[in-house]
Scaffold this motif. Structure first.
Motif, PDB file in Angstrom:
ATOM      1  N   LYS A 130       0.862  -1.175   0.000  1.00  0.00           N
ATOM      2  CA  LYS A 130       0.000   0.000   0.000  1.00  0.00           C
ATOM      3  C   LYS A 130       0.899   1.225   0.000  1.00  0.00           C
ATOM      4  CE  LYS A 130      -0.881   0.596   4.956  1.00  0.00           C
ATOM      5  NZ  LYS A 130      -0.418   1.969   5.065  1.00  0.00           N
ATOM      6  N   ALA A 131       0.315   2.391  -0.176  1.00  0.00           N
ATOM      7  CA  ALA A 131       1.094   3.612  -0.368  1.00  0.00           C
ATOM      8  C   ALA A 131       1.561   4.251   0.933  1.00  0.00           C
ATOM      9  CB  ALA A 131       0.278   4.615  -1.182  1.00  0.00           C
ATOM     10  N   LEU A 185       2.181  -0.119  -6.076  1.00  0.00           N
ATOM     11  CA  LEU A 185       1.239   0.277  -5.033  1.00  0.00           C
ATOM     12  C   LEU A 185      -0.104  -0.370  -5.322  1.00  0.00           C
ATOM     13  CD1 LEU A 185       2.115   4.067  -4.803  1.00  0.00           C
ATOM     14  CD2 LEU A 185       2.908   2.223  -3.322  1.00  0.00           C
ATOM     15  N   ASN A 186      -0.710  -0.941  -4.276  1.00  0.00           N
ATOM     16  CA  ASN A 186      -1.982  -1.657  -4.472  1.00  0.00           C
ATOM     17  C   ASN A 186      -3.116  -1.118  -3.604  1.00  0.00           C
ATOM     18  OD1 ASN A 186      -1.141  -2.596  -2.011  1.00  0.00           O
ATOM     19  ND2 ASN A 186      -1.428  -4.753  -2.475  1.00  0.00           N
ATOM     20  N   CYS A 225      -4.250   2.394  -0.604  1.00  0.00           N
ATOM     21  CA  CYS A 225      -3.793   3.462   0.284  1.00  0.00           C
ATOM     22  C   CYS A 225      -4.865   3.734   1.330  1.00  0.00           C
ATOM     23  CB  CYS A 225      -3.500   4.732  -0.503  1.00  0.00           C
ATOM     24  SG  CYS A 225      -4.964   5.497  -1.221  1.00  0.00           S
ATOM     25  N   ILE A 283       0.770   8.244  -4.041  1.00  0.00           N
ATOM     26  CA  ILE A 283       0.601   7.550  -5.322  1.00  0.00           C
ATOM     27  C   ILE A 283       1.149   8.384  -6.472  1.00  0.00           C
ATOM     28  CG2 ILE A 283      -1.078   6.559  -6.932  1.00  0.00           C
ATOM     29  CD1 ILE A 283      -2.776   5.862  -4.388  1.00  0.00           C
ATOM     30  N   TYR A 296       0.666   1.744 -10.062  1.00  0.00           N
ATOM     31  CA  TYR A 296      -0.435   1.599  -9.115  1.00  0.00           C
ATOM     32  C   TYR A 296      -1.562   0.798  -9.737  1.00  0.00           C
ATOM     33  CZ  TYR A 296      -4.416   2.684  -6.142  1.00  0.00           C
ATOM     34  OH  TYR A 296      -5.502   2.574  -5.321  1.00  0.00           O
ATOM     35  N   GLU A 300      -5.091  -1.702  -8.034  1.00  0.00           N
ATOM     36  CA  GLU A 300      -5.702  -2.498  -6.974  1.00  0.00           C
ATOM     37  C   GLU A 300      -6.169  -3.851  -7.509  1.00  0.00           C
ATOM     38  OE1 GLU A 300      -8.658  -0.303  -4.790  1.00  0.00           O
ATOM     39  OE2 GLU A 300      -7.381   1.470  -4.697  1.00  0.00           O
TER      40      GLU A 300
END
Length: 106
Positions: free
Chosen positions: A14-15, A32-33, A35, A44, A55, A57
Motif C-alpha cells: 500500500k502507499a 502500489l496496491n 492506500c 501515489i 499503481y 488495486e
C-alpha cells in the motif's frame, strides 16, 4: 526492513510513506496496491510521476505488471531502480534529529 527489501527485486505494498521511503533507499521498484484515504493518497502520484513504480488495486493487473517487468528484460527495472536510489534519503532520520537538536541548542 532494509534486510528484507535487499532480497527483493520489486515490492508490492500500500502507499505507506515508510515502506515507500525504504524501497527508494534500497532502489526497489514499487507496485502500489492501495492506500489509506486522505492520509496516503498523495504518495501515489509521487511514485508514478517519478517513474519508480505503478499503481493498481487489481490482482490480475498487478500479476501482469510483475510478469512484464521480469519477462521484458529491457532495462525497465534497472531504470526504475536507479531513479528510486536518486530519490532515496538514507540519512533523513539523522538529519531530522540533527536539525531538532540544533533548534534546542539555539
Amino acid at each position: 526492513m532494509s534486510e528484507y527489501m535487499s532480497c527483493c527485486d520489486c515490492v508490492i505494498t500500500k502507499a505507506g510513506p515508510g515502506t515507500i521511503a525504504e524501497a527508494l533507499i534500497c532502489g526497489i521498484p514499487i507496485i502500489l496496491n492501495g492506500c489509506i484515504p486522505c492520509q496516503e493518497e498523495g504518495n501515489i502520484p509521487f511514485v508514478l510521476e517519478n517513474k519508480v513504480g505503478t499503481y493498481s488495486e487489481d490482482p490480475v493487473i498487478i500479476a501482469n505488471t510483475v510478469s512484464e517487468w521480469f519477462d521484458k528484460n529491457d532495462g525497465t527495472l534497472e531504470e526504475m531502480s536507479a531513479r528510486a536510489k536518486l530519490l532515496g534519503r538514507p540519512d533523513a532520520t539523522f538529519n531530522i534529529v540533527r536539525d531538532l537538536a540544533d533548534l534546542v541548542l539555539e
